[in-house]
Design an enzyme around this catalytic site. Structure first.
Site, PDB file in Angstrom:
ATOM      1  CD  GLU A 125      57.605 -30.348 -85.127  1.00 15.84           C
ATOM      2  OE1 GLU A 125      58.092 -31.298 -84.488  1.00 15.84           O
ATOM      3  OE2 GLU A 125      57.995 -29.159 -84.987  1.00 15.84           O
ATOM      4  CD  GLU A 157      40.749 -49.149-111.625  1.00 17.09           C
ATOM      5  OE1 GLU A 157      41.834 -49.107-112.248  1.00 17.09           O
ATOM      6  OE2 GLU A 157      39.702 -49.569-112.147  1.00 17.09           O
ATOM      7  CG  ASP A 190      47.628 -43.318-101.981  1.00 16.11           C
ATOM      8  OD1 ASP A 190      46.565 -43.066-102.559  1.00 16.11           O
ATOM      9  OD2 ASP A 190      48.704 -43.490-102.584  1.00 16.11           O
ATOM     10  CD  GLU A 242      57.855 -30.787 -80.626  1.00 16.26           C
ATOM     11  OE1 GLU A 242      58.721 -30.428 -81.447  1.00 16.26           O
ATOM     12  OE2 GLU A 242      58.071 -30.876 -79.406  1.00 16.26           O
TER      13      GLU A 242
END
Length: 452
Positions: free
Chosen positions: A325, A204, A30, A323
Site C-alpha cells: 500500500e 472563509e 482537507d 508495504e
C-alpha cells in the site's frame, strides 16, 4: 464547509501520466501534513464515493519519506471514536507533543446538533486514536481547527467559519486557559470581499497557522464560492494580522480548497485539494501537493495546481520490505486492514496496477517476493519497469491460499532490474478478483533471499 468520509472507493483512474492527486483509490480532502521522524504524515478527510454533500464519517492517515510514494495507514479515527458526535467528520489537524499525537477535529454533537471541536490522542502518528476527553474541547458552532505550538512552548488552537477564533492550549493539549478570543476580521488583516455585506473580508474557513523566520503565517480558504487560498502574516501569534494576497487562485474542479504547509528535507510543500480524479468534484475531492520556494522577503509565491506534483525527495529501497500500500499511483486497486497488521492492497482484478516511483535497484536484483493471498489461484504479478507496458523483468504466479487473508510468500527470479527506475506491479489473470498483496521485497544480486 470543509469535510470528509469513508467506504472502499470505486475510484478507477486511467493509466497514470502524473503523480497528483497523491491518493487515487479513495477520495481525500482537507490535508493536514505533519513532519515526524523523517516522514511526512498526512491527515485527511474522506469523501464518500458519489457524495452530493460533505458526507464524511472518518479520517485517514498516509505517510511518505519521499513525497511521491505514499503509504496508506487506513482510518485510525472516525465518528464512532467520539460517543458524543453524530455526524460531519470534517477538516482537522494533528500535532506531536511529549511523545503523543493530538488530532483536533470538528464534528456535529448529538446533544446540540452544533459543530464542536474534539481532540483524540495516540502514542503513534498512525493511531489508533482515542477520544481524549469524552466531550468537546470547545463548542461554539464553528469548525476547521488548526493547532500551532510556538517556540516558547505555548500552543494555540484556531478555528472558525464564519468567524475566526483562538484559545491558548495548556501543556496537556486537551484543555485551555481563558476564554475563546474572536480575532478581528478587518479588511487590512484579511482582504476585502465584495458583494456580501455580511462578510466584508476574504476569510472563509480552513485556517492553517505556522511560524517561519520570526513571522507568523495564517493561510486560509478565501471567499466563497468557489474558494481560493490566501494568507496573512503577523508579528505575534495573536495578531494583528496583515493581508498578504493569494497563494493559490480558484481552480481545480472543487468549489472548496484547504491549505497545509510544511518544510521537509530542506524544501517547502503546499498541500491542497481539488476534484481531479474521475468522478471528482466539490464533494468528491482529492489531496495534491506542490513544492515551492518562499520569495526572498518571506512572502509566498502564487502556486498553481499541477498534475505532476512534487519531485521525489530521495529514492525508494527495494531491498527492504515495502508495504504493497506504498503507492505513487494505483489503478483499479483498493486497500483494507490486513490480518497481519497494517493494510493490504485488495480487490485486484485483471489489468490493475501499482506504480512505485524512483526505485533504486543499484547493480541489480536477482529475485522478487511478495506476501499474497487468493481464493482463485489464477492471478499473476508482473514486475515491469518504466511503465505499464515497460519490460517484464519478473513474473510471480499466485496460488490459491484458501482465503483472502490466508497469506503466503511467493518468489520469482528477476532479470534486468538495475539503476533507479519506476516500478510497476501489473496484475493479470482471469475474471473477478485475483489476489491480495500485503508487502513485497527484492533480493539483490549475490544475496540470499530471506524466508518467511
Amino acid at each position: 464547509m470543509l469535510a470528509f468520509a469513508v467506504v472502499p472507493a470505486a475510484v478507477q483512474p486511467t493509466v497514470a501520466r502524473a503523480d497528483n492527486p497523491i491518493v487515487q483509490h479513495v477520495y481525500t480532502a482537507d490535508p493536514a501534513p505533519l513532519v515526524y521522524n523523517g516522514r511526512v504524515y498526512l491527515y485527511t478527510g474522506h469523501d464518500e464515493d458519489g457524495s452530493t454533500y460533505f458526507t464524511m464519517k472518518d479520517w485517514r492517515v498516509w505517510s511518505s519519506a519521499d513525497m511521491v510514494n505514499w503509504t496508506d495507514h487506513g482510518s485510525p479515527l472516525s465518528l464512532a471514536t467520539f460517543s458524543w458526535a453524530s455526524a460531519d467528520a470534517w477538516a482537522g489537524q494533528a500535532v506531536q507533543r511529549g511523545g503523543k499525537f493530538y488530532w483536533y477535529v470538528p464534528v456535529k454533537t448529538r446533544a446540540t446538533g452544533r459543530m464542536a471541536i474534539g481532540v483524540a490522542v495516540s502514542d503513534s502518528p498512525t493511531g489508533p486514536f482515542r477520544d481524549a476527553l469524552g466531550h468537546p474541547l470547545v463548542e461554539n458552532g464553528e469548525f476547521d481547527p488548526t493547532v500551532f505550538i510556538d517556540d516558547d512552548g505555548q500552543a494555540y488552537l484556531y478555528w472558525g467559519n464564519p468567524n475566526l477564533w483562538y484559545v491558548r492550549l495548556n501543556a496537556d493539549m486537551t484543555s485551555y486557559s481563558g476564554s475563546p478570543t474572536k480575532i478581528p476580521l478587518t479588511t487590512a488583516g484579511f482582504g476585502t470581499r465584495t458583494g456580501d455585506p455580511n462578510r466584508p473580508t476574504l476569510f472563509e474557513e480552513g485556517p492553517w497557522v505556522y511560524k517561519r523566520g520570526g513571522l507568523y503565517y495564517l493561510v486560509f480558504a478565501a471567499k466563497c464560492c468557489s474558494e481560493f487560498i490566501a494568507y496573512s502574516t503577523a508579528p505575534v501569534p495573536t495578531g494583528p494580522w496583515t493581508y498578504r494576497g493569494t497563494v493559490m487562485p480558484t481552480q481545480g474542479g472543487s468549489f472548496t480548497n484547504h491549505p497545509g504547509i510544511v518544510d521537509f528535507k530542506g524544501n517547502s510543500y503546499f498541500f491542497y485539494h481539488n476534484g481531479a480524479l474521475p468522478g471528482g468534484g466539490g464533494y468528491t475531492r482529492s489531496v495534491a501537493v506542490e513544492k515551492f520556494s518562499y520569495n526572498a522577503d518571506g512572502t509566498i509565491p502564487t502556486i498553481t495546481m499541477t498534475g505532476t506534483g512534487a519531485p521525489q525527495a530521495g529514492t525508494l529501497d527495494p531491498y527492504v520490505r515495502q508495504e504493497a500500500e506504498t503507492i505513487a499511483w494505483g489503478s483499479g486497486i483498493e486497500t483494507e486492514p490486513s490480518s497481519e497488521g497494517g493494510m493490504n492492497v485488495g480487490w485486484i482484478e485483471n489489468g490493475d496496477s501499482i506504480k512505485v516511483k524512483g526505485v533504486a535497484f543499484g547493480t541489480g536484483a536477482s529475485s522478487f517476493r511478495a506476501r499474497v493471498a487468493s481464493t482463485t489461484g489464477s492471478g499473476t504479478v508482473e514486475v515491469r519497469l518504466g511503465g505499464l507496458n515497460g519490460p517484464v523483468v519478473g513474473r510471480c504466479g499466485v496460488p490459491n491460499t484458501g482465503g483472502w487473508q490466508a497469506w503466503t510468500t511467493v518468489t520469482c527470479p528477476v532479470s534486468g532490474a538495475t539503476g533507479t527506475q519506476d516500478l510497476y506491479l501489473r496484475f493479470t489473470g482471469g475474471s473477478g478478483y485475483l489476489l491480495n498483496m500485503n508487502w513485497w521485497q527484492f533480493t539483490p544480486v549475490g544475496a540470499v533471499a530471506a524466508r518467511r
